[in-house]
Write a protein that holds these residues in place. Sequence first.
Motif, PDB file in Angstrom:
ATOM      1  N   ASP A  12       0.803  -1.226   0.000  1.00 45.90           N
ATOM      2  CA  ASP A  12       0.000   0.000   0.000  1.00 45.90           C
ATOM      3  C   ASP A  12       0.836   1.278   0.000  1.00 45.90           C
ATOM      4  O   ASP A  12       0.332   2.337  -0.376  1.00 45.90           O
ATOM      5  N   GLN A  13       2.095   1.213   0.389  1.00 48.88           N
ATOM      6  CA  GLN A  13       2.946   2.405   0.378  1.00 48.88           C
ATOM      7  C   GLN A  13       3.607   2.535  -0.991  1.00 48.88           C
ATOM      8  O   GLN A  13       4.466   1.733  -1.350  1.00 48.88           O
ATOM      9  N   SER A  14       3.202   3.545  -1.741  1.00 45.35           N
ATOM     10  CA  SER A  14       3.619   3.646  -3.144  1.00 45.35           C
ATOM     11  C   SER A  14       5.141   3.742  -3.302  1.00 45.35           C
ATOM     12  O   SER A  14       5.711   3.144  -4.216  1.00 45.35           O
ATOM     13  N   ALA A  37      -2.314  -1.707  -4.621  1.00 46.53           N
ATOM     14  CA  ALA A  37      -2.155  -0.934  -3.390  1.00 46.53           C
ATOM     15  C   ALA A  37      -3.105  -1.404  -2.306  1.00 46.53           C
ATOM     16  O   ALA A  37      -3.021  -0.961  -1.165  1.00 46.53           O
ATOM     17  N   ARG A  38      -4.010  -2.320  -2.677  1.00 50.13           N
ATOM     18  CA  ARG A  38      -5.013  -2.826  -1.736  1.00 50.13           C
ATOM     19  C   ARG A  38      -5.066  -4.347  -1.793  1.00 50.13           C
ATOM     20  O   ARG A  38      -4.906  -4.956  -2.857  1.00 50.13           O
ATOM     21  N   MET A  60      -2.338  -4.004   4.589  1.00 51.50           N
ATOM     22  CA  MET A  60      -2.918  -3.304   3.443  1.00 51.50           C
ATOM     23  C   MET A  60      -4.389  -3.016   3.691  1.00 51.50           C
ATOM     24  O   MET A  60      -5.052  -3.766   4.404  1.00 51.50           O
TER      25      MET A  60
END
Length: 204
Positions: A12-14, A37-38, A60
Amino acid sequence: MTSTIKVLLAEDQSMVREALAALLGLEDDIEVVAQAARGDEVVAAVGAHGVDVALLDIEMPGCTGIEAAARVRRAHPDVKLVVLTTFGRPGYLRSAMEAGANAFLVKDAPAAQLAEAIRKVLAGERVIDPTLAAAALAEGANPLTEREREVLRAAADGSTNAELAQALHLSPGTVRNYLSTAIQKLAARNRAEAVLIAREKGWL
């Protein structure tokens, strides 16, 4: 199977996700073909991109990496699953293995080690961070039943027994019994402390 290993990266952390993708992209035989991201995006992405290996962070939105692993295992049983964690909680390792994970590693492991783990799981091996494995053995099994975990998770927001009973379709007395048993098993003083202990050990 083609010579290039197709990888999905769920994180989830880009910034972390993009850094991992870039590092893995330096490997001649690995290609990151999809990112998520999920947790609840993982199964669809795996199916859409013909993924060989899914790298799943535990924390996430949507659903955890462990829950996502279980869903992928059911929908795409041939896909290999590598669960990554920032937190070396012993209970997470056991939960990940029960969900069908092929590897369990700490997220800050060197990229070369992660790439090697991807190759190993594709070859049919299981890869587990040795420190986490030792901690899990020392900790023992999760003493909580699935129902006790469910009630304890629901109680984490401070809901009353009546509110929990309504949400979980149980009687207030049954909720009270589950919470009391969980508190005793965890040697906690109250439900809030029981939630903290269970989370710290990765048992929720």
